[in-house]
Design an enzyme around this catalytic site. Structure first.
Site, PDB file in Angstrom:
ATOM      1  N   VAL A 271     -24.865  -4.510  16.974  1.00  0.00           N
ATOM      2  CA  VAL A 271     -24.445  -5.259  18.154  1.00  0.00           C
ATOM      3  C   VAL A 271     -25.621  -5.461  19.104  1.00  0.00           C
ATOM      4  O   VAL A 271     -26.587  -4.722  19.053  1.00  0.00           O
ATOM      5  CB  VAL A 271     -23.321  -4.498  18.906  1.00  0.00           C
ATOM      6  CG1 VAL A 271     -22.027  -4.586  18.148  1.00  0.00           C
ATOM      7  CG2 VAL A 271     -23.706  -3.048  19.166  1.00  0.00           C
ATOM      8  N   GLU A 295     -20.423  -5.877  10.117  1.00  0.00           N
ATOM      9  CA  GLU A 295     -19.211  -5.512  10.834  1.00  0.00           C
ATOM     10  C   GLU A 295     -18.852  -6.613  11.826  1.00  0.00           C
ATOM     11  O   GLU A 295     -17.716  -7.022  11.942  1.00  0.00           O
ATOM     12  CB  GLU A 295     -19.569  -4.199  11.526  1.00  0.00           C
ATOM     13  CG  GLU A 295     -18.603  -3.578  12.392  1.00  0.00           C
ATOM     14  CD  GLU A 295     -19.255  -2.374  13.047  1.00  0.00           C
ATOM     15  OE1 GLU A 295     -19.583  -1.396  12.357  1.00  0.00           O
ATOM     16  OE2 GLU A 295     -19.443  -2.414  14.265  1.00  0.00           O
TER      17      GLU A 295
HETATM   18  N1  COA Z   1     -33.044   6.239  27.924  1.00  0.00           N
HETATM   19  C1  COA Z   1     -32.231   5.814  28.912  1.00  0.00           C
HETATM   20  N2  COA Z   1     -31.608   4.625  28.894  1.00  0.00           N
HETATM   21  C2  COA Z   1     -31.853   3.819  27.849  1.00  0.00           C
HETATM   22  C3  COA Z   1     -32.709   4.175  26.804  1.00  0.00           C
HETATM   23  C4  COA Z   1     -33.315   5.449  26.869  1.00  0.00           C
HETATM   24  N3  COA Z   1     -34.119   5.875  25.912  1.00  0.00           N
HETATM   25  N4  COA Z   1     -32.742   3.181  25.927  1.00  0.00           N
HETATM   26  C5  COA Z   1     -31.937   2.212  26.373  1.00  0.00           C
HETATM   27  N5  COA Z   1     -31.408   2.603  27.537  1.00  0.00           N
HETATM   28  C6  COA Z   1     -30.464   1.834  28.359  1.00  0.00           C
HETATM   29  C7  COA Z   1     -31.031   0.487  28.744  1.00  0.00           C
HETATM   30  O1  COA Z   1     -31.851   0.602  29.902  1.00  0.00           O
HETATM   31  C8  COA Z   1     -29.782  -0.292  29.010  1.00  0.00           C
HETATM   32  O2  COA Z   1     -29.242   0.116  30.246  1.00  0.00           O
HETATM   33  P1  COA Z   1     -28.664  -0.939  31.299  1.00  0.00           P
HETATM   34  O3  COA Z   1     -27.430  -1.492  30.607  1.00  0.00           O
HETATM   35  O4  COA Z   1     -28.355  -0.104  32.485  1.00  0.00           O
HETATM   36  O5  COA Z   1     -29.736  -1.942  31.486  1.00  0.00           O
HETATM   37  C9  COA Z   1     -28.826   0.226  27.923  1.00  0.00           C
HETATM   38  O6  COA Z   1     -29.331   1.506  27.556  1.00  0.00           O
HETATM   39  C10 COA Z   1     -28.755  -0.648  26.686  1.00  0.00           C
HETATM   40  O7  COA Z   1     -30.033  -0.815  26.189  1.00  0.00           O
HETATM   41  P2  COA Z   1     -30.597  -2.201  25.642  1.00  0.00           P
HETATM   42  O8  COA Z   1     -32.084  -2.076  25.534  1.00  0.00           O
HETATM   43  O9  COA Z   1     -30.033  -3.324  26.430  1.00  0.00           O
HETATM   44  O10 COA Z   1     -30.115  -2.186  24.140  1.00  0.00           O
HETATM   45  P3  COA Z   1     -28.959  -2.816  23.298  1.00  0.00           P
HETATM   46  O11 COA Z   1     -28.073  -3.755  24.008  1.00  0.00           O
HETATM   47  O12 COA Z   1     -29.672  -3.276  22.099  1.00  0.00           O
HETATM   48  O13 COA Z   1     -28.096  -1.505  22.949  1.00  0.00           O
HETATM   49  C11 COA Z   1     -27.496   0.569  21.998  1.00  0.00           C
HETATM   50  C12 COA Z   1     -28.651  -0.373  22.367  1.00  0.00           C
HETATM   51  C13 COA Z   1     -28.074   1.762  21.290  1.00  0.00           C
HETATM   52  C14 COA Z   1     -26.791   1.040  23.278  1.00  0.00           C
HETATM   53  C15 COA Z   1     -26.502  -0.238  21.086  1.00  0.00           C
HETATM   54  O14 COA Z   1     -27.203  -0.738  19.986  1.00  0.00           O
HETATM   55  C16 COA Z   1     -25.375   0.645  20.601  1.00  0.00           C
HETATM   56  O15 COA Z   1     -24.407   0.864  21.297  1.00  0.00           O
HETATM   57  N6  COA Z   1     -25.530   1.186  19.366  1.00  0.00           N
HETATM   58  C17 COA Z   1     -24.589   2.090  18.753  1.00  0.00           C
HETATM   59  C18 COA Z   1     -23.534   1.385  17.965  1.00  0.00           C
HETATM   60  C19 COA Z   1     -24.080   0.533  16.881  1.00  0.00           C
HETATM   61  O16 COA Z   1     -25.192   0.691  16.420  1.00  0.00           O
HETATM   62  N7  COA Z   1     -23.264  -0.406  16.447  1.00  0.00           N
HETATM   63  C20 COA Z   1     -23.594  -1.338  15.423  1.00  0.00           C
HETATM   64  C21 COA Z   1     -23.085  -0.881  14.133  1.00  0.00           C
HETATM   65  S1  COA Z   1     -22.478  -2.151  13.166  1.00  0.00           S
END
Ligand code: COA
Length: 503
Positions: A271, A295
């Site tokens: 996602v 998915e």
């Molecule tokens: N420490 C603190 N915060 C962090 C961070 C870290 N190391 N890395 C990312 N963040 C924060 C970002 O600052 C952002 O915060 P904000 O919303 O306040 O700006 C938030 O996490 C999301 O990060 P972003 O860089 O926008 O990434 P993303 O939209 O690509 O999401 C995940 C990353 C990990 C949250 C997302 O991929 C996820 O939920 N993954 C788990 C489920 C999954 O993989 N599903 C797919 C399977 S089919």
């Protein structure tokens, strides 16, 4: 409101009532299985009506809380509305709602984060207790009572089979042309009677296009005409483009080495914006005749279907912007030939993922120098969303790739750390790490070799010297030299960030 008649069963038509009346059939303490997956196919009316009932009960001094089980994330009208009135006792599985997240992290809501492929079978096994009511959105009801699924399938088959009572929302906003796109397999059994899932190509259809439902269990049918969440994606930023570039280069190298066929293997894409950007990169890349076994079908994949780069896509749900949805609906009869929506227990099934040899690409919060990945918990204790299907795919994929920008929060936080503050995917399930800085191919490397590669290839230059310094001292002073660590300082980076300092 433009409601066309989508209810062709006389028996079920006789059960039509308002959302308010239907919601009053849900009692405090019940477990409710709701449809919905990544903002599509969730019930639009009953949850909000239920939230009003809960608020009224609370105003009268009565506690009213339910268990909410879904496919994955839903939308403000469901998770948001129920969390706002503090009406959720227990939530499972994946969610991404800001109000839910706040309540979970404040300790006001219990949350069980389960692999998405596990949810249906856990309910069948009886591991999660009794499912009292299912509230499921459908696109229509046939004369014989079979249901045309909506824009997601998620756990709907299991909810309809397992719940004591069923409330159906028939949403005439969903295109009637969805009929025929779905593939519901009714061959699942409980161990020891399980049979192989007869799916050998990602585009195989092994079931039927309709959901079955015992009409006697249906206690209400509610007609709606309301859109899915349909959030827009940001255009790929510089980091996402760099990450996509590294992945493309790597895949081309793998083809050259003879480890991947020219049309690659079925793609799974997680996602969010980075995953979407990788698809945009692939759309402009050299590969043809690609397939997807994933998915969620986001904008990037729809673009690839449109351009012809992607021959077919199998998923359990759409998660599209309004523009992409308009594109899909304008040509749904043609897209329907190349898109298959399946129950999430099949879209995410380890057996099928392993057999097909899926290339899994998922986002992460942080990884440590040995390649353990944290996908879910910021600073080890605050839930972001949930593991979703990332574990289903990562462990069973042909290639398991995790990606993130190398720094977060304006460069104050390194996404490569000495030790991950929470581990969703162990070093054993992570073969490739990618940041905008570069790609670390971890296959065939020992922990010490992995550490050097990850620090050199993936860490941001602002944090690389400190990581190298940590690793060198760990190598020298750690009592064990297999996976060297300095336990007294391993979380100093996180502690500094929690104090508001740079990691
Ligand atoms: N420490 C603190 N915060 C962090 C961070 C870290 N190391 N890395 C990312 N963040 C924060 C970002 O600052 C952002 O915060 P904000 O919303 O306040 O700006 C938030 O996490 C999301 O990060 P972003 O860089 O926008 O990434 P993303 O939209 O690509 O999401 C995940 C990353 C990990 C949250 C997302 O991929 C996820 O939920 N993954 C788990 C489920 C999954 O993989 N599903 C797919 C399977 S089919």
């Amino acid at each position: 409101m433009n409601k066309e008649n989508r209810i062709h069963s006389a028996a079920l038509r006789s059960k039509v009532m308002s959302a308010n009346e239907a919601a009053s059939l849900i009692q405090s303490g019940m477990n409710v299985g709701m449809s919905g997956f990544t903002g599509s196919g969730y019930p639009k009316a009953v949850p909000s009506a239920l939230a009003k009932h809960i608020m009224d009960a609370n105003l009268n001094g009565k506690r009213f809380k339910i268990g909410v089980w879904t496919g994955a994330s839903t939308a403000p009208e469901l998770d948001g509305a129920l969390a706002m009135v503090d009406g959720i006792e227990m939530r499972l599985p994946y969610q991404s709602d800001p109000t839910c997240r706040k309540r979970i992290n404040a300790g006001e809501m219990e949350y069980i984060d389960i692999h998405l492929s596990h949810v249906a079978q856990f309910v069948w096994f009886g591991f999660l207790g009794k499912l009292d009511v299912a509230v499921v959105e459908v696109a229509g009801i046939l004369e014989d009572g079979r249901l045309i699924p909506s824009s997601s399938i998620g756990n709907n088959k299991t909810w309809l089979d397992q719940a004591d009572k069923v409330i159906l929302e028939v949403n005439s906003w969903q295109s009637a042309q969805l009929e025929g796109m779905h593939d519901i397999w009714y061959g699942t059994q409980l161990p020891p009677n399980r049979q192989p899932i007869p799916l050998v190509r990602s585009s195989d259809r092994i079931g039927e296009p309709y959901l079955r439902c015992d009409p006697d269990k249906v206690i209400a049918v509610v007609e709606t005409h309301a859109p899915d969440r349909n959030s827009a994606f940001s255009p790929p930023d510089a980091n996402s483009k760099l990450i996509a570039g590294h992945i493309l280069e790597f895949l081309q190298y793998e083809v050259k080495k003879g480890r991947l066929p020219r049309e690659l293997l079925p793609l799974q894409s997680g996602v969010g914006n980075i995953a979407n950007a990788v698809m945009a990169g692939l759309n402009e890349g050299p590969f043809e005749n690609l397939t997807a076994y994933t998915e969620v079908l986001q904008d990037g994949m729809l673009e690839m279907l449109k351009s012809g780069k992607l021959a077919s896509a199998s998923a359990t749900a759409f998660s599209l912007s309004n523009e992409a949805l308009a594109e899909l609906n304008a040509d749904l009869a043609r897209y329907r030939e190349r898109i298959i929506l399946r129950p999430q227990e099949i879209s995410n099934h380890p057996e099928v993922i392993r057999r097909l040899g899926v290339i899994a690409m998922n986002g992460m919060i942080e990884a440590d120098i040995y390649g353990n990945v944290n996908s879910t918990h910021v600073m080890g204790s605050q839930i972001m969303n949930g593991i979703g299907g990332s574990g289903d795919f990562a462990r069973n994929a042909y290639l398991s790739i995790f990606m993130t920008p190398s720094q977060a929060k304006g460069g104050t936080i390194s996404c490569i750390v000495p030790m991950a503050s929470h581990v969703d995917h162990t070093e054993h399930d992570v073969q490739v790490l990618v940041t905008e800085q570069g790609l670390a191919d971890l296959r065939g490397l020992s922990p010490k070799q992995r550490a050097k590669t990850i620090i050199e290839n993936c860490a941001h230059p602002n944090f690389r010297p400190a990581l190298s310094d940590y690793y060198k001292r760990a190598l020298q002073f750690s009592p064990g030299k297999q996976t060297p660590h300095l336990l007294d300082e391993v979380f100093d980076w996180h502690l500094r960030a929690l104090r508001g300092e740079r990691m």
